[in-house]
Design a protein around this motif. Structure first.
Motif, short mmCIF file in Angstrom:
data_model
loop_
_atom_site.label_atom_id
_atom_site.label_comp_id
_atom_site.label_asym_id
_atom_site.label_seq_id
_atom_site.Cartn_x
_atom_site.Cartn_y
_atom_site.Cartn_z
N GLU A 80 0.81 -1.21 0.00
CA GLU A 80 0.00 0.00 0.00
C GLU A 80 0.85 1.27 0.00
O GLU A 80 0.50 2.26 -0.64
CB GLU A 80 -0.93 0.00 1.22
N LEU A 81 1.93 1.25 0.75
CA LEU A 81 2.82 2.41 0.84
C LEU A 81 4.25 1.98 0.61
O LEU A 81 4.62 0.82 0.83
CB LEU A 81 2.71 3.08 2.22
N GLY A 82 5.09 2.93 0.18
CA GLY A 82 6.51 2.68 0.05
C GLY A 82 7.25 3.19 1.27
O GLY A 82 6.79 3.07 2.41
N ASN A 83 8.40 3.80 1.03
CA ASN A 83 9.23 4.30 2.13
C ASN A 83 9.46 5.80 2.00
O ASN A 83 10.43 6.33 2.49
CB ASN A 83 10.58 3.56 2.14
N SER A 84 8.54 6.48 1.32
CA SER A 84 8.64 7.94 1.20
C SER A 84 7.93 8.59 2.38
O SER A 84 6.74 8.34 2.60
CB SER A 84 8.00 8.41 -0.10
N PRO A 85 8.61 9.43 3.16
CA PRO A 85 7.94 10.07 4.29
C PRO A 85 6.74 10.91 3.88
O PRO A 85 5.82 11.11 4.68
CB PRO A 85 9.04 10.91 4.93
N ALA A 86 6.72 11.37 2.63
CA ALA A 86 5.60 12.18 2.16
C ALA A 86 4.30 11.38 2.08
O ALA A 86 3.20 11.96 2.09
CB ALA A 86 5.92 12.77 0.78
N GLU A 87 4.39 10.07 2.02
CA GLU A 87 3.20 9.22 1.93
C GLU A 87 2.47 9.07 3.25
O GLU A 87 1.32 8.62 3.29
CB GLU A 87 3.58 7.82 1.44
N TYR A 88 3.13 9.43 4.34
CA TYR A 88 2.63 9.08 5.67
C TYR A 88 1.94 10.25 6.35
O TYR A 88 2.22 10.60 7.49
CB TYR A 88 3.78 8.52 6.53
N GLY A 89 1.03 10.86 5.63
CA GLY A 89 0.26 11.97 6.17
C GLY A 89 -0.79 11.49 7.17
O GLY A 89 -1.15 10.31 7.23
#
Length: 241
Positions: A80-89
């Motif tokens: 579902e998600l990668g390892n980009s901090p921008a994805e973790y809103g």
């Protein structure tokens, strides 16, 4: 208080973890992402080594878990998600448990057997991490995730930043190993241009090549949050300092 640095998860210094407080650093990007997720209300992050382990853990946890991970900097297939901090809103991770596997960073949490405490540190929470570590009264081992078991510049600089924060607040003398002294000197070299350092280091250039250069701007933010990700059993949860 003794402060030691392991420059990768395969560094022999990791064998000295027993009874110490261990701070794991993977500036680009795992510990930055973990810190950002908890800053935005994530219930916890479970770091695991492999893709198959991540799938198994997420399946066991059921619908409240988010399957997240990367390989070669890109989001793992079917995750579902990668390892980009921008994805973790906040809208994505609030009150959720994230099961995370990365190429280097999540493996580093298993690199320090016998540790009394294990936490995650990045530029985002260096001052908070220093306060938390001082509060334990324990000797400290800083474990750099490194890249495939090798030294990487950004994690060494992150170690140096944490040491600098510790020196600023410590009410007693710190005994720095040679590796800790070297890390502190590296931080002194790059402290005025952390983003430039991230863009110029090997893994930073790889991230830019992958089209993820904007992640480095997040990774370069300093003392954004007072959250410290602290390992409780199998997961990192937020504590505040």
């Amino acid at each position: 208080m003794i402060v030691e640095v392991a420059f990768s998860r395969l560094d022999p210094a990791c064998r000295s973890a027993s009874g110490r407080a261990v701070a794991v650093i993977d500036v680009i990007r795992a510990t930055t992402t973990i810190t950002m997720a908890l800053h935005h209300g994530c219930a916890g992050v479970i770091p695991v080594r492999t893709l198959s382990e991540a799938r198994a853990v997420a399946q066991r946890l059921g619908g409240g878990a988010i399957l997240a991970g990367e390989r070669r900097a890109g989001k793992a297939v079917g995750f579902e998600l990668g390892n980009s901090p921008a994805e973790y809103g906040r809208e994505r991770v609030r009150d959720k448990t994230v099961v995370l596997t990365t190429t280097n960073g999540t493996r580093a949490f298993q690199a320090a057997p016998g540790a009394q405490a294990i936490i995650a540190c990045s530029f985002l929470n260096a001052a908070a991490t220093a306060r938390w570590l001082r509060g334990t009264g324990l000797d400290i081992l800083i474990v750099c995730a490194g890249t495939h078991g090798r030294f990487c510049l950004e994690d060494a600089v992150g170690s140096g930043m944490l040491i600098d924060r510790l020196l600023c607040i410590s009410d007693r003398a710190l005994e720095l190993s040679d590796a800790a002294r070297a890390a502190h000197q590296l931080f002194a070299t790059y402290r005025d241009d952390l983003l430039g350092m991230l863009r110029g280091c090997e893994w930073g250039r790889h991230i830019i090549h992958k089209g993820l250069g904007a992640d480095l701007e997040i990774c370069a933010q300093v003392d954004l949050t007072d959250i410290v990700p602290v390992m409780h059993k199998d997961r990192l949860v937020a504590e505040y300092t």
